[in-house]
Design a protein around this motif. Structure first.
Motif, PDB file in Angstrom:
ATOM      1  N   UNK A   1       0.834  -1.207   0.000  1.00  8.43           N
ATOM      2  CA  UNK A   1       0.000   0.000   0.000  1.00  8.43           C
ATOM      3  C   UNK A   1       0.870   1.258   0.000  1.00  8.43           C
ATOM      4  N   UNK A   2       0.320   2.362  -0.460  1.00 10.13           N
ATOM      5  CA  UNK A   2       1.092   3.618  -0.461  1.00 10.13           C
ATOM      6  C   UNK A   2       1.576   3.975   0.946  1.00 10.13           C
ATOM      7  N   UNK A   3       2.810   4.481   1.024  1.00  8.74           N
ATOM      8  CA  UNK A   3       3.333   4.942   2.303  1.00  8.74           C
ATOM      9  C   UNK A   3       2.751   6.321   2.610  1.00  8.74           C
ATOM     10  N   UNK A   4       2.699   6.678   3.901  1.00  9.93           N
ATOM     11  CA  UNK A   4       2.227   8.025   4.238  1.00  9.93           C
ATOM     12  C   UNK A   4       3.049   9.084   3.505  1.00  9.93           C
ATOM     13  N   UNK A   5       2.426  10.191   3.180  1.00 14.20           N
ATOM     14  CA  UNK A   5       3.075  11.256   2.424  1.00 14.20           C
ATOM     15  C   UNK A   5       4.377  11.663   3.087  1.00 14.20           C
ATOM     16  N   UNK A   6       5.449  11.675   2.288  1.00 14.25           N
ATOM     17  CA  UNK A   6       6.748  12.118   2.781  1.00 14.25           C
ATOM     18  C   UNK A   6       7.557  11.050   3.476  1.00 14.25           C
ATOM     19  N   UNK A   7       6.991   9.876   3.694  1.00 15.32           N
ATOM     20  CA  UNK A   7       7.739   8.836   4.407  1.00 15.32           C
ATOM     21  C   UNK A   7       8.349   7.858   3.421  1.00 15.32           C
ATOM     22  N   UNK A   8       9.427   7.208   3.837  1.00 21.49           N
ATOM     23  CA  UNK A   8      10.077   6.190   3.010  1.00 21.49           C
ATOM     24  C   UNK A   8       9.648   4.809   3.480  1.00 21.49           C
ATOM     25  N   UNK A   9      10.003   3.800   2.706  1.00 18.13           N
ATOM     26  CA  UNK A   9       9.641   2.418   3.042  1.00 18.13           C
ATOM     27  C   UNK A   9      10.358   1.980   4.300  1.00 18.13           C
ATOM     28  N   UNK A  10       9.621   1.551   5.329  1.00 16.37           N
ATOM     29  CA  UNK A  10      10.286   1.071   6.546  1.00 16.37           C
ATOM     30  C   UNK A  10      10.895  -0.300   6.333  1.00 16.37           C
ATOM     31  N   UNK A  11      11.709  -0.737   7.280  1.00 16.53           N
ATOM     32  CA  UNK A  11      12.308  -2.064   7.229  1.00 16.53           C
ATOM     33  C   UNK A  11      11.237  -3.129   7.436  1.00 16.53           C
ATOM     34  N   UNK A  12      11.508  -4.308   6.921  1.00 20.25           N
ATOM     35  CA  UNK A  12      10.586  -5.429   7.052  1.00 20.25           C
ATOM     36  C   UNK A  12      11.378  -6.682   7.429  1.00 20.25           C
ATOM     37  N   UNK A  13      10.654  -7.713   7.834  1.00 23.74           N
ATOM     38  CA  UNK A  13      11.264  -8.983   8.215  1.00 23.74           C
ATOM     39  C   UNK A  13      10.574 -10.099   7.444  1.00 23.74           C
ATOM     40  N   UNK A  14      11.375 -10.917   6.756  1.00 21.10           N
ATOM     41  CA  UNK A  14      10.869 -12.101   6.076  1.00 21.10           C
ATOM     42  C   UNK A  14      11.131 -13.303   6.967  1.00 21.10           C
ATOM     43  N   UNK A  15      10.067 -13.972   7.402  1.00 27.86           N
ATOM     44  CA  UNK A  15      10.180 -15.172   8.227  1.00 27.86           C
ATOM     45  C   UNK A  15      10.052 -16.395   7.330  1.00 27.86           C
ATOM     46  N   UNK A  16      11.016 -17.298   7.429  1.00 26.08           N
ATOM     47  CA  UNK A  16      11.000 -18.542   6.669  1.00 26.08           C
ATOM     48  C   UNK A  16      10.975 -19.694   7.657  1.00 26.08           C
ATOM     49  N   UNK A  17       9.869 -20.402   7.683  1.00 29.49           N
ATOM     50  CA  UNK A  17       9.697 -21.535   8.588  1.00 29.49           C
ATOM     51  C   UNK A  17       9.669 -22.809   7.747  1.00 29.49           C
ATOM     52  N   UNK A  18      10.617 -23.707   8.007  1.00 29.50           N
ATOM     53  CA  UNK A  18      10.737 -24.943   7.248  1.00 29.50           C
ATOM     54  C   UNK A  18      10.237 -26.113   8.071  1.00 29.50           C
ATOM     55  N   UNK A  19       9.350 -26.908   7.478  1.00 30.91           N
ATOM     56  CA  UNK A  19       8.885 -28.126   8.141  1.00 30.91           C
ATOM     57  C   UNK A  19       9.959 -29.199   8.139  1.00 30.91           C
TER      58      UNK A  19
END
Length: 579
Positions: free
Chosen positions: A478-496
């Motif tokens: 989704x669009x970020x708030x006006x004037x803000x940059x993309x925040x950091x994210x975390x990719x979780x990988x769960x292996x069976x």
């Protein structure tokens, strides 16, 4: 030499079929043939046991072992078989006669009654080494016991001639002329390891063409002596490829689907009692017998050196730090202050259950002692929780109910962007996942694949990734708030599960954020041993630095760069969250 000794005892034991009568008609007996061979039994059956092998199992006038190896106890596969140095009756209590066979490593007990079709069995440790695999088993006549029964399969064991017609391609696996495979691991299954669950398996067939049916079963009412957690799975029946023997395995400490499981055991540690049960070959008869055994457990007639009847109960409630109840969580009672995963624990006794819809759980018939309590997500309403719960120093006392009250489980506390698959340490709901165990199913999964968030469904995602190629997750942010940059994210990988020899680079918008390789992940045999739901669970997090994600269309790629046939990643869940 032991086999020749057993064969030479055949005629001697045949001559003793009237057995030097016990003191009362029908009473269970032990008779010494010489210093290293004995006969045990009752009026229903009898077994000749030599130094290593129990052969010549007589039932209704038929030898159920025949040319097969018979009964024995071993550890680390068939490398170390126990050798019996003596046999004795250790106890008579009412109808129960307890006969112990001693080896340097410990004592194997057979508990008989006058009218019991089979025997209760248990093993008491004296000097077992550190080990991964410890088992008792029957190898029975291959012309009589032609079918195997597990919780996943009830079918013919593959004939020896069929196995011999194939080309061996790996451990106990053959490629047949018609292009299909035969492997003993297709008969593996998950052990019903929770108190009250039915736990029975066996081999059965026809008595030498007479039309009469015969079945040999293992029934485990107690589950606490099994190593591992809720996802413990084992090989339990199969056809022996070198001889054709019908094999009924009793893996009381097994490692067939684990990355690591080497345990040491205290002197006096007891496995069992379980019931070896003989019937007319009917699973519909074995099931109610298992139900009755569950009702009778813990057995009133049994005691061990660690207080078999010194048991209490434990209850509590777990809620998440975000206010949700820990609905359906897997709850495990095991080692205090553990240094192993729940699946890899095995030195002592273990208890497993699931929380109800309100996060409440209860353990009954827990041995007195100090325990470590764990919980983790088993999908459903908490299938987005990546953390687990641990509380140490949980005390259970004899004849007491320990109430822990409400406990808080801290979650990862992040906002989800998308998730593929619920976190339950299994490949639940993915394409081609689930029982029965089946060799090489992972080859059905694609080398290249795109999953579009919001359009694709969970069952579009295949349960395993193995081939050179790229799996892409395509999604919009989704669009970020006006004037803000993309925040950091975390990719979780769960292996069976993960079987070594396959590597993957992980990219976000074509920027590498991590990788998964054999150097970093302990390998288990799940994919190449017919596993289709779970092996050893692994969990990893990869950070997407601020600015990695962009407004609109984004991608996460799992780029497989190295492959090994039938090996690879078995998925549990992939999830992206704002950090």
């Amino acid at each position: 030499m032991a086999r020749f000794q057993a064969l030479s005892l055949y005629l001697l034991s045949f001559c003793l079929q009237s057995f030097a009568s016990p003191t009362k008609a029908g009473e269970p007996f032990l008779k010494a043939l010489n210093s290293s061979a004995w006969i045990i039994g009752n009026d229903i059956w009898n077994l000749t046991i030599a130094q290593t092998y129990g052969t010549k199992l007589m039932y209704k006038g038929y030898d159920l072992v025949g040319e097969a190896v018979g009964h024995y106890v071993s550890y680390n596969g068939a490398v170390d078989n126990l050798n019996w140095t003596s046999a004795r009756i250790v106890k008579k209590s009412g109808d129960y006669t307890d006969i112990a066979f001693s080896a340097n490593e410990g004592d194997m007990h057979w508990v008989l009654t006058p009218d019991l079709f089979g025997a209760y069995q248990y093993f008491v440790n004296r000097a077992l080494p550190t080990l991964g695999e410890f088992r008792t088993l029957w190898r029975l006549d291959n012309t009589t016991f032609t079918r195997g029964h597990t919780s996943e399969r009830d079918q013919d064991l593959p004939p020896l001639a069929l196995i011999l017609s194939g080309t061996k391609v790996q451990d106990e696996t053959w490629l047949l002329p018609n292009g299909t495979y035969v492997t003993k691991y297709d008969f593996a299954t998950f052990l019903p390891s929770i108190e009250g669950n039915l736990s029975y398996w066996g081999v059965y067939g026809q008595l030498n063409g007479t039309g009469a049916q015969i079945g040999s079963w293992y029934i485990h009412a107690g589950k606490d002596y099994f190593n591992g957690d809720h996802l413990k799975q084992e090989l339990i029946v199969h056809r022996e490829s070198s001889s054709g023997d019908a094999v009924q395995l009793n893996m009381i400490h097994g490692t067939h689907y684990q990355a690591v499981s080497n345990d040491t055991f205290p002197v006096g540690k007891t496995w069992g009692p379980w019931l070896w049960y003989v019937n007319d070959g009917s699973a519909s008869d074995a099931a109610p017998r298992a139900q009755q055994e569950n009702k009778d457990w813990p057995y009133a007639w049994f005691q061990d050196s660690y207080g078999y009847h010194s048991r209490g109960s434990l209850s509590g409630r777990v809620v998440l730090s975000d206010g949700r109840a820990a609905t359906g969580a897997a709850v495990f009672l095991g080692d205090n202050h553990p240094n192993k995963t729940a699946l890899d624990q095995g030195s002592w006794y273990y208890y497993r259950t699931y929380a109800d819809s309100n996060g409440n759980f209860e353990f009954n018939n827990v041995r007195e002692g100090m325990w470590g309590l764990q919980a983790w997500a088993d999908g459903g309403k908490i299938g987005d929780v990546t953390t687990s719960f641990l509380r140490n120093d949980v005390s259970v006392a004899k004849n007491k109910q320990t109430k822990l009250g409400t406990m808080t489980w801290k979650t990862q506390g992040r906002k989800k962007i998308w998730q593929i698959g619920q976190i339950d340490r299994k490949a639940t709901d993915f394409e081609y996942s689930g029982p029965p165990h089946q060799h090489a199913r992972v080859v059905k999964c694609p080398a290249n694949f795109t999953y579009t968030v919001g359009k694709s469904t969970t069952d579009d995602w295949c349960f395993g990734q193995s081939d050179i190629g790229k799996w892409t997750v395509s999604f919009d942010v989704p669009p970020f708030p006006s004037g803000s940059s993309s925040p950091a994210a975390v990719l979780s990988v769960s292996l069976a599960g993960y079987s070594s020899g396959v590597s993957s680079n992980i990219l976000a918008n074509n920027v590498m954020i991590g990788n998964l390789t054999s150097e970093d992940i302990l390998s288990d045999p799940c994919l190449y041993r017919s596993g289709t739901l779970a092996g050893e669970w692994h969990y990893y997090e990869f950070e997407l630095p601020a600015g990695t994600l962009k407004k609109g269309s984004n991608t996460v790629d799992f780029q497989c760069t190295r492959t090994t046939l039938w090996h690879g990643f078995m998925w549990d869940s992939v999830m992206l969250e704002w950090k």
